[in-house]
Design a protein around this motif. Structure first.
Motif, mmCIF file in Angstrom:
data_model
loop_
_atom_site.group_PDB
_atom_site.id
_atom_site.type_symbol
_atom_site.label_atom_id
_atom_site.label_comp_id
_atom_site.label_asym_id
_atom_site.label_seq_id
_atom_site.Cartn_x
_atom_site.Cartn_y
_atom_site.Cartn_z
ATOM 1 N N LEU A 187 0.815 -1.177 -0.003
ATOM 2 C CA LEU A 187 0.086 -0.192 -0.020
ATOM 3 C C LEU A 187 0.717 1.515 -0.001
ATOM 4 C CD1 LEU A 187 -2.728 1.150 0.281
ATOM 5 C CD2 LEU A 187 -2.708 1.002 2.669
ATOM 6 N N ARG A 188 1.930 1.180 0.743
ATOM 7 C CA ARG A 188 2.838 2.285 0.561
ATOM 8 C C ARG A 188 3.333 2.711 -0.535
ATOM 9 N NH1 ARG A 188 6.144 4.001 4.970
ATOM 10 N NH2 ARG A 188 8.024 3.639 3.615
ATOM 11 N N VAL A 189 3.763 1.858 -1.604
ATOM 12 C CA VAL A 189 4.264 1.808 -2.779
ATOM 13 C C VAL A 189 2.932 2.500 -3.639
ATOM 14 C CG1 VAL A 189 5.156 0.915 -5.089
ATOM 15 C CG2 VAL A 189 5.899 0.254 -2.574
ATOM 16 N N GLU A 190 1.709 1.659 -3.317
ATOM 17 C CA GLU A 190 0.591 2.513 -4.353
ATOM 18 C C GLU A 190 0.508 3.822 -3.979
ATOM 19 O OE1 GLU A 190 -1.548 0.432 -6.271
ATOM 20 O OE2 GLU A 190 -3.781 1.041 -5.441
ATOM 21 N N LEU A 191 0.556 4.421 -2.798
ATOM 22 C CA LEU A 191 0.296 5.661 -2.419
ATOM 23 C C LEU A 191 1.367 6.612 -2.799
ATOM 24 C CD1 LEU A 191 -0.720 5.434 1.467
ATOM 25 C CD2 LEU A 191 -2.136 6.170 -0.634
ATOM 26 N N LEU A 192 2.768 5.936 -2.998
ATOM 27 C CA LEU A 192 3.746 6.782 -3.638
ATOM 28 C C LEU A 192 3.337 6.887 -5.372
ATOM 29 C CD1 LEU A 192 6.799 7.826 -4.023
ATOM 30 C CD2 LEU A 192 7.362 5.312 -4.552
ATOM 31 N N HIS A 193 2.775 5.951 -5.856
ATOM 32 C CA HIS A 193 2.433 6.130 -7.175
ATOM 33 C C HIS A 193 1.234 6.959 -7.305
ATOM 34 C CE1 HIS A 193 4.449 2.342 -8.491
ATOM 35 N NE2 HIS A 193 5.225 3.087 -8.219
ATOM 36 N N LEU A 194 0.468 7.195 -6.253
ATOM 37 C CA LEU A 194 -0.701 8.392 -6.185
ATOM 38 C C LEU A 194 -0.247 9.548 -6.078
ATOM 39 C CD1 LEU A 194 -3.791 8.876 -6.348
ATOM 40 C CD2 LEU A 194 -3.751 8.212 -3.878
ATOM 41 N N THR A 195 0.762 9.680 -5.228
ATOM 42 C CA THR A 195 1.476 10.984 -4.915
ATOM 43 C C THR A 195 1.731 11.406 -6.222
ATOM 44 O OG1 THR A 195 1.927 10.250 -2.607
ATOM 45 C CG2 THR A 195 3.212 12.415 -3.862
ATOM 46 N N ASN A 196 2.474 10.579 -6.903
ATOM 47 C CA ASN A 196 3.118 11.140 -8.265
ATOM 48 C C ASN A 196 2.174 11.453 -9.244
ATOM 49 O OD1 ASN A 196 5.799 10.813 -9.777
ATOM 50 N ND2 ASN A 196 4.559 9.740 -11.463
ATOM 51 N N LEU A 197 1.182 10.614 -9.438
ATOM 52 C CA LEU A 197 -0.033 11.047 -10.173
ATOM 53 C C LEU A 197 -0.761 12.315 -9.981
ATOM 54 C CD1 LEU A 197 -1.688 10.071 -12.656
ATOM 55 C CD2 LEU A 197 -3.069 8.990 -10.684
ATOM 56 N N VAL A 198 -0.867 12.647 -8.576
ATOM 57 C CA VAL A 198 -1.570 13.856 -8.253
ATOM 58 C C VAL A 198 -0.334 15.305 -8.550
ATOM 59 C CG1 VAL A 198 -1.994 15.226 -6.181
ATOM 60 C CG2 VAL A 198 -2.903 12.986 -6.289
ATOM 61 N N TYR A 199 0.891 14.877 -8.430
ATOM 62 C CA TYR A 199 1.859 15.848 -8.817
ATOM 63 C C TYR A 199 1.574 16.080 -10.382
ATOM 64 C CZ TYR A 199 6.438 17.948 -9.667
ATOM 65 O OH TYR A 199 7.492 18.554 -10.124
ATOM 66 N N SER A 200 1.406 15.101 -11.063
ATOM 67 C CA SER A 200 1.594 15.240 -12.566
ATOM 68 C C SER A 200 0.186 16.077 -12.914
ATOM 69 C CB SER A 200 1.255 13.892 -13.361
ATOM 70 O OG SER A 200 2.553 13.105 -12.890
ATOM 71 N N ILE A 201 -0.847 15.706 -12.246
ATOM 72 C CA ILE A 201 -1.973 16.574 -12.382
ATOM 73 C C ILE A 201 -1.887 18.061 -12.114
ATOM 74 C CG2 ILE A 201 -4.640 16.807 -11.850
ATOM 75 C CD1 ILE A 201 -4.671 13.742 -11.479
ATOM 76 N N MET A 202 -1.329 18.137 -11.150
ATOM 77 C CA MET A 202 -1.340 19.590 -10.529
ATOM 78 C C MET A 202 -0.386 20.332 -11.215
ATOM 79 S SD MET A 202 -3.499 19.794 -8.128
ATOM 80 C CE MET A 202 -3.396 21.477 -7.967
ATOM 81 N N THR A 203 0.763 19.678 -11.641
ATOM 82 C CA THR A 203 1.720 20.572 -12.518
ATOM 83 C C THR A 203 1.564 20.568 -14.110
ATOM 84 O OG1 THR A 203 3.182 18.432 -12.666
ATOM 85 C CG2 THR A 203 3.652 19.962 -10.879
ATOM 86 N N TRP A 204 0.575 19.539 -14.411
ATOM 87 C CA TRP A 204 0.000 19.202 -15.603
ATOM 88 C C TRP A 204 1.365 18.930 -16.517
ATOM 89 C CZ3 TRP A 204 -4.819 18.504 -16.027
ATOM 90 C CH2 TRP A 204 -5.494 18.441 -17.382
ATOM 91 N N THR A 205 1.918 18.093 -16.140
ATOM 92 C CA THR A 205 2.930 17.429 -16.654
ATOM 93 C C THR A 205 3.015 15.924 -16.497
ATOM 94 O OG1 THR A 205 4.485 17.525 -14.762
ATOM 95 C CG2 THR A 205 4.533 19.356 -16.521
ATOM 96 N N LYS A 206 3.756 15.156 -17.180
ATOM 97 C CA LYS A 206 3.903 13.826 -17.277
ATOM 98 C C LYS A 206 5.262 13.287 -16.175
ATOM 99 C CE LYS A 206 4.195 9.010 -19.164
ATOM 100 N NZ LYS A 206 4.271 8.497 -20.876
#
Length: 244
Positions: A187-206
């Motif tokens: 679950l910790r790794v899943e949340l890491l990937h979710l954090t990365n996904l949220v970062y991508s959305i907020m910065t509008w970058t991949k």
């Protein structure tokens, strides 16, 4: 079309309709209903002059992955923010077609022929909240999404739909998902990937992160020039990961 010719096939051996997408673990094809698509195993081959079919790579058709994904969608049935499934049969998974495509295409401007400015921070924040809420819903039903990526977040008007659960992990209902460890994916790794996904959305970058187990945990976190509220949100997710 005169033989020999190449065709995508259903599990029952019949020819599948037109291909929409070629994924890692299955084909997405059209159906007789323009509002519905079907995900099927990667079965293809040549139709020979005598009408016989010669299949290619029969051991790599991902049939077992699609069977597993069927069971995942059954567990997630009715969950807000997840692709709506309208039917499951031996040939595959029939799902609602979302013509607005996915967040990766949206952010990168694919298919537009031009770059477009990012939406407002309010819109990006709303997208991030919807994705986070949908992932939390999966966790409530003890499913780890695993393929947490922009390409697997479909746009449904002003809403989002998570898709591609072929590689996800269904934890046993009586097991605490926070204690689950499947070959290092937690679950910790899943949340890491979710954090990365949220970062991508907020910065509008991949932004990508290739950590598939805790031993590959990154030493540093990306920085951004987002406002204070967005920075606090990212830090809050990071703290959640550290507490798990």
């Amino acid at each position: 079309m005169a033989p020999p010719y190449w065709r995508i096939c259903y599990v029952d051996g019949s020819d599948a309709p037109d291909l929409i997408a070629n994924g890692l673990d299955g084909y997405i094809v059209r159906t007789e209903d323009e509002k519905v698509v079907r995900k099927i195993p990667k079965i293809s081959g040549r139709v020979l002059g005598d009408g016989q079919k010669e299949y290619t790579h029969p051991d790599e058709d991902h049939r077992e992955d699609i069977e597993y994904e069927k069971r995942v969608y059954e567990r997630l049935a009715g969950l807000e923010g997840v692709t709506e499934v309208v039917g499951i049969d031996q040939n595959g998974i029939s799902m609602v077609y979302y013509p607005d495509r996915d967040l990766e295409n949206k952010i990168l401007g694919r298919g537009l022929g031009r770059s477009t400015p990012p939406p407002s921070l309010d819109v990006r924040r709303r997208l991030a909240v919807m994705v986070t809420t949908a992932v939390a819903g999966c966790h409530d039903r003890v499913v780890l999404w695993f393929d947490v990526a922009l390409r697997n977040v479909l746009l449904d008007g002003d809403s989002v739909r998570l898709c591609d659960f072929a590689n996800s992990m269904m934890v046993e209902p009586d097991v605490d998902i926070a204690e689950s460890d499947e070959a290092g994916y937690t679950l910790r790794v899943e949340l890491l990937h979710l954090t990365n996904l949220v970062y991508s959305i907020m910065t509008w970058t991949k932004s990508t992160n290739e950590s598939y187990e805790e031993s590959e945990w990154p030493d540093t976190w990306p920085e951004s020039d987002l406002g204070g509220a967005e920075q606090n949100h990212a830090q809050g997710l990071e703290k959640r990961i550290q507490r798990r």
